[in-house]
Every structure is written in C-alpha cells, then in structure tokens.
Design a protein around this motif. Structure first.
Motif, mmCIF file in Angstrom:
data_model
loop_
_atom_site.group_PDB
_atom_site.id
_atom_site.type_symbol
_atom_site.label_atom_id
_atom_site.label_comp_id
_atom_site.label_asym_id
_atom_site.label_seq_id
_atom_site.Cartn_x
_atom_site.Cartn_y
_atom_site.Cartn_z
ATOM 1 N N ASP A 1 0.822 -1.208 0.000
ATOM 2 C CA ASP A 1 0.000 0.000 0.000
ATOM 3 C C ASP A 1 0.860 1.265 0.000
ATOM 4 N N GLN A 2 1.941 1.263 0.770
ATOM 5 C CA GLN A 2 2.823 2.430 0.809
ATOM 6 C C GLN A 2 3.516 2.641 -0.539
ATOM 7 N N ARG A 3 3.927 1.547 -1.165
ATOM 8 C CA ARG A 3 4.562 1.672 -2.478
ATOM 9 C C ARG A 3 3.567 2.188 -3.517
ATOM 10 N N GLU A 4 2.324 1.747 -3.426
ATOM 11 C CA GLU A 4 1.295 2.250 -4.341
ATOM 12 C C GLU A 4 1.091 3.748 -4.152
ATOM 13 N N LEU A 5 1.097 4.194 -2.909
ATOM 14 C CA LEU A 5 0.981 5.632 -2.641
ATOM 15 C C LEU A 5 2.095 6.410 -3.324
ATOM 16 N N LEU A 6 3.311 5.896 -3.249
ATOM 17 C CA LEU A 6 4.428 6.588 -3.887
ATOM 18 C C LEU A 6 4.295 6.591 -5.408
ATOM 19 N N GLN A 7 3.821 5.494 -5.968
ATOM 20 C CA GLN A 7 3.745 5.393 -7.423
ATOM 21 C C GLN A 7 2.587 6.179 -8.027
ATOM 22 N N THR A 8 1.428 6.103 -7.414
ATOM 23 C CA THR A 8 0.230 6.698 -8.024
ATOM 24 C C THR A 8 -0.442 7.751 -7.168
ATOM 25 N N GLY A 9 -0.178 7.723 -5.862
ATOM 26 C CA GLY A 9 -0.859 8.631 -4.944
ATOM 27 C C GLY A 9 -2.217 8.114 -4.509
ATOM 28 N N ILE A 10 -2.685 7.003 -5.090
ATOM 29 C CA ILE A 10 -4.015 6.483 -4.771
ATOM 30 C C ILE A 10 -3.988 5.801 -3.409
ATOM 31 N N CYS A 11 -4.909 6.209 -2.532
ATOM 32 C CA CYS A 11 -4.956 5.652 -1.179
ATOM 33 C C CYS A 11 -5.560 4.246 -1.190
ATOM 34 N N THR A 12 -5.351 3.521 -0.116
ATOM 35 C CA THR A 12 -5.798 2.138 -0.007
ATOM 36 C C THR A 12 -7.307 2.010 -0.174
ATOM 37 N N THR A 13 -8.061 2.903 0.435
ATOM 38 C CA THR A 13 -9.518 2.843 0.358
ATOM 39 C C THR A 13 -9.993 3.008 -1.078
ATOM 40 N N CYS A 14 -9.473 4.002 -1.776
ATOM 41 C CA CYS A 14 -9.887 4.232 -3.165
ATOM 42 C C CYS A 14 -9.444 3.090 -4.065
ATOM 43 N N TRP A 15 -8.240 2.578 -3.839
ATOM 44 C CA TRP A 15 -7.739 1.453 -4.631
ATOM 45 C C TRP A 15 -8.676 0.249 -4.468
ATOM 46 N N SER A 16 -9.037 -0.044 -3.234
ATOM 47 C CA SER A 16 -9.937 -1.170 -2.962
ATOM 48 C C SER A 16 -11.299 -0.946 -3.597
ATOM 49 N N ASP A 17 -11.815 0.270 -3.479
ATOM 50 C CA ASP A 17 -13.115 0.586 -4.077
ATOM 51 C C ASP A 17 -13.080 0.415 -5.593
ATOM 52 N N MET A 18 -12.022 0.893 -6.228
ATOM 53 C CA MET A 18 -11.923 0.787 -7.684
ATOM 54 C C MET A 18 -11.877 -0.662 -8.145
ATOM 55 N N PHE A 19 -11.079 -1.471 -7.467
ATOM 56 C CA PHE A 19 -10.895 -2.830 -7.932
ATOM 57 C C PHE A 19 -11.952 -3.790 -7.426
ATOM 58 N N SER A 20 -12.672 -3.446 -6.368
ATOM 59 C CA SER A 20 -13.790 -4.291 -5.965
ATOM 60 C C SER A 20 -14.907 -4.175 -7.001
ATOM 61 N N LEU A 21 -15.047 -2.989 -7.624
ATOM 62 C CA LEU A 21 -16.040 -2.811 -8.689
ATOM 63 C C LEU A 21 -15.686 -3.673 -9.894
ATOM 64 N N VAL A 22 -14.424 -3.750 -10.235
ATOM 65 C CA VAL A 22 -13.984 -4.581 -11.361
ATOM 66 C C VAL A 22 -14.263 -6.049 -11.056
ATOM 67 N N GLU A 23 -13.958 -6.481 -9.835
ATOM 68 C CA GLU A 23 -14.192 -7.880 -9.461
ATOM 69 C C GLU A 23 -15.684 -8.200 -9.512
ATOM 70 N N GLU A 24 -16.523 -7.268 -9.037
ATOM 71 C CA GLU A 24 -17.965 -7.495 -9.075
ATOM 72 C C GLU A 24 -18.468 -7.613 -10.504
#
Length: 83
Positions: free
Chosen positions: A56-79
């Motif tokens: 999660d920390q590495r993702e923040l450095l790479q994209t700035g996207i927080c854990t909550t938003c990342w999870s929300d975005m990809f849970s929609l894809v999984e659904e």
C-alpha cells in the motif's frame, strides 16, 4: 485528477513523502530512506529499492491512490467480472 507529492527532508537519511489521493483528496504520509527513493527515481523497481515498505505504501508513492480508493476501484472490477 492527478496526485500531488511533497518531499520533506529533515536533515536525516529519511524523507517523508506526502501524497494527496487524486480520487478522494486524502493526504497520506510515507517515510523512506532518501537514498532508496533516489534509486527508485533513477529506475530501480520500487519493490527492490524499498522492500521495507508495504504494498500500500509503495502504491501511494507510485500513483498517490490511497488504499480505500484502490480497494473501491478494484472491488467494482471484481464485481463486474463475477456478474
């Protein structure tokens, strides 16, 4: 939207990177070693340059996207894939 980053060097070998999530505008702080950050900036893979950071920390450095938003975005894809 785009993420913003701020780097703070307090005179030690560590730096603090402050990111603003481009989705929700949450501010997040990641602390890492300045030399490791420089290695990543120069092209080393982030997981090799800073293995002590969480995914999660590495993702923040790479994209700035927080854990909550990342999870929300990809849970929609999984659904959508499961439908």
């Amino acid at each position: 939207m785009s993420a913003t980053w701020q780097y703070i060097n307090n005179g030690t070998e560590d730096i603090q990177v402050i990111t603003t999530c481009p989705t929700c505008s949450a501010e997040n702080h990641v602390e890492c070693k300045a030399q490791d950050y420089q290695s990543w900036f120069e092209g080393k893979l982030i997981q090799e340059a800073m293995p002590y950071l969480s995914v999660d920390q590495r993702e923040l450095l790479q994209t700035g996207i927080c854990t909550t938003c990342w999870s929300d975005m990809f849970s929609l894809v999984e659904e959508e894939l499961e439908a």
